[in-house]
Motif scaffolding. Structure first.
Motif, PDB file in Angstrom:
ATOM      1  N   THR A  79       0.799  -1.204   0.010  1.00  0.00           N
ATOM      2  CA  THR A  79       0.006  -0.039   0.107  1.00  0.00           C
ATOM      3  C   THR A  79       0.728   1.155  -0.246  1.00  0.00           C
ATOM      4  OG1 THR A  79      -0.037  -0.244   2.613  1.00  0.00           O
ATOM      5  CG2 THR A  79      -2.110  -0.994   1.207  1.00  0.00           C
ATOM      6  N   LYS A  80       2.029   1.226   0.521  1.00  0.00           N
ATOM      7  CA  LYS A  80       2.999   2.394   0.685  1.00  0.00           C
ATOM      8  C   LYS A  80       3.057   3.208  -0.683  1.00  0.00           C
ATOM      9  CE  LYS A  80       6.665   0.750   2.246  1.00  0.00           C
ATOM     10  NZ  LYS A  80       7.281  -0.600   2.815  1.00  0.00           N
ATOM     11  N   GLU A  81       3.433   2.517  -1.714  1.00  0.00           N
ATOM     12  CA  GLU A  81       3.399   3.229  -2.905  1.00  0.00           C
ATOM     13  C   GLU A  81       2.367   3.986  -3.488  1.00  0.00           C
ATOM     14  OE1 GLU A  81       4.973   0.443  -2.121  1.00  0.00           O
ATOM     15  OE2 GLU A  81       7.090   0.624  -2.578  1.00  0.00           O
ATOM     16  N   VAL A  82       1.265   3.351  -3.244  1.00  0.00           N
ATOM     17  CA  VAL A  82      -0.007   3.797  -3.739  1.00  0.00           C
ATOM     18  C   VAL A  82      -0.529   4.994  -2.953  1.00  0.00           C
ATOM     19  CG1 VAL A  82      -2.511   3.248  -4.191  1.00  0.00           C
ATOM     20  CG2 VAL A  82      -0.537   1.377  -4.222  1.00  0.00           C
ATOM     21  N   ASP A  83      -0.269   4.853  -1.640  1.00  0.00           N
ATOM     22  CA  ASP A  83      -0.697   6.002  -0.643  1.00  0.00           C
ATOM     23  C   ASP A  83       0.209   7.326  -1.095  1.00  0.00           C
ATOM     24  OD1 ASP A  83      -1.783   4.341   1.208  1.00  0.00           O
ATOM     25  OD2 ASP A  83      -0.142   4.188   2.397  1.00  0.00           O
ATOM     26  N   GLN A  84       1.492   7.211  -1.645  1.00  0.00           N
ATOM     27  CA  GLN A  84       2.284   8.377  -2.186  1.00  0.00           C
ATOM     28  C   GLN A  84       1.808   8.795  -3.179  1.00  0.00           C
ATOM     29  OE1 GLN A  84       4.307   9.233   0.143  1.00  0.00           O
ATOM     30  NE2 GLN A  84       4.372  11.016  -1.050  1.00  0.00           N
ATOM     31  N   ALA A  85       1.386   7.835  -4.299  1.00  0.00           N
ATOM     32  CA  ALA A  85       0.749   8.371  -5.724  1.00  0.00           C
ATOM     33  C   ALA A  85      -0.376   9.208  -5.292  1.00  0.00           C
ATOM     34  CB  ALA A  85       0.477   7.108  -6.436  1.00  0.00           C
ATOM     35  N   LEU A  86      -1.057   8.744  -4.394  1.00  0.00           N
ATOM     36  CA  LEU A  86      -2.515   9.696  -4.108  1.00  0.00           C
ATOM     37  C   LEU A  86      -2.083  10.908  -3.687  1.00  0.00           C
ATOM     38  CD1 LEU A  86      -4.955   7.298  -2.115  1.00  0.00           C
ATOM     39  CD2 LEU A  86      -5.416   8.719  -4.307  1.00  0.00           C
ATOM     40  N   LEU A  87      -1.232  10.807  -2.569  1.00  0.00           N
ATOM     41  CA  LEU A  87      -0.588  12.233  -1.989  1.00  0.00           C
ATOM     42  C   LEU A  87       0.119  13.194  -2.707  1.00  0.00           C
ATOM     43  CD1 LEU A  87       0.495  10.626   1.417  1.00  0.00           C
ATOM     44  CD2 LEU A  87      -1.715  11.995   1.124  1.00  0.00           C
TER      45      LEU A  87
END
Ligand SMILES: NCc1[nH]cc(CCC(=O)O)c1CC(=O)O
Length: 291
Positions: A48-56
């Protein structure tokens, strides 16, 4: 599997919000790249980490996750919310056996590919004569390793095999009483930035509120136990015809020798998750989860 999930969301949006244009932003996460044991990757949120970052960063406005892969012991990443849960798929684990046998009929020493501590522990509980062998990688690569003879059979999620278009590989779905499903099994969640009103509105259009309440009960229980994918915990909530929610949960030692079970009903998901967690803690869950 991730691409199939995104495709499902795209299809739902085309039906319910045809004015919204959808562009898919493919991402690879550290959990996808790392082929070793997930516990060696350090920290949680490998998927999930990379996906969180793409959202932010604004590279994406909506993210699709398997609830099962979202860390259960912390709130949503700062600045984001889990805005909508989709209608749940089958929550069960299943046996995948090229020889078509049922799990009860496997001979002693059969090599069962699974790395999930929850599956390993329940395998030890019900079928101590079978041998769990660690396996990693996505469902497609696990099936390839099975076909190459590295394992005799696999334990996988029914929903995952449907999503990758391989339901014919399911030999035998296993009942939820024998293998209590993982918290969040078969459930997709949409995540967006917490101040992104248009994305919140789009997510809401896809929401299944029953799935949301069931997931909230399961995850409340998990939050209180501070469980994660390294803890042998199962939890399965279902809405009864009278509108109340039933939550069954299990904490089990890795060797399958100590089993704590709880099953309660309530109307409020948070009250229910809290009460079931309290029951497991009274029975000694803390000792099992912090060896
Ligand atoms: N840990 C990987 C993972 N995350 C979600 C699913 C299956 C789909 C779901 O339950 O949403 C799977 C594969 C599996 O456990 O076999």
């Amino acid at each position: 599997m991730a691409l199939a999930q995104v495709e499902r969301v795209r299809r739902m949006l085309t039906e319910r919000r045809p004015e919204v244009t959808v562009e898919v932003v493919p991402l690879t996460t550290s959990g996808d790249r790392w082929q070793g044991s997930l516990s060696e990757l350090g920290g949680k949120g490998a998927f999930t980490k990379e996906v969180d970052q793409a959202l932010l960063d604004g590279r994406a406005d909506l993210a699709v996750h398997c609830v099962k892969d979202v860390p259960g012991d912390r709130p949503a990443p700062a600045g984001t919310v889990f805005a909508a849960y989709l209608t749940r798929d089958d929550v069960r684990d299943c046996l995948v056996d090229p020889a078509g046998r049922r799990i009860e009929d496997l001979p002693a020493g059969t090599k069962v590919g699974t790395s999930a501590v929850r599956r390993k522990a329940q395998l030890a509980l019900h079928h101590p004569h079978l041998t769990a062998v660690p396996i990693r990688g996505n469902a497609n690569s696990r099936l390839a390793k099975l076909d190459a003879g590295e394992y005799d059979v696999l334990l996988l999620a029914v929903s995952g095999l449907h999503r990758i278009g391989m339901p014919e590989r399911i030999t035998h779905p296993i009942g939820v009483d024998a293998f209590v499903p993982a918290v969040g099994s078969g459930t997709l969640v949409l995540q967006c930035r917490q101040d992104d009103e248009p994305a919140l509105e789009v997510a809401e259009a896809l929401a299944d509120h029953r799935a949301g309440r069931e997931t909230e009960a399961e995850r409340t229980m998990l939050h209180i136990l501070q469980g994660s994918c390294h803890s042998p915990i199962g939890g399965y909530a279902r809405t009864e015809p009278d509108g109340r929610i039933s939550l069954r949960a299990r904490v089990i030692s890795l060797d399958g020798k100590t089993v704590l079970d709880a099953h309660e009903w309530a109307s409020d998901p948070v009250v229910l998750g809290t009460s079931v967690a309290a029951s497991l803690l009274r029975q000694g869950a803390r000792e099992i989860l912090t060896p």
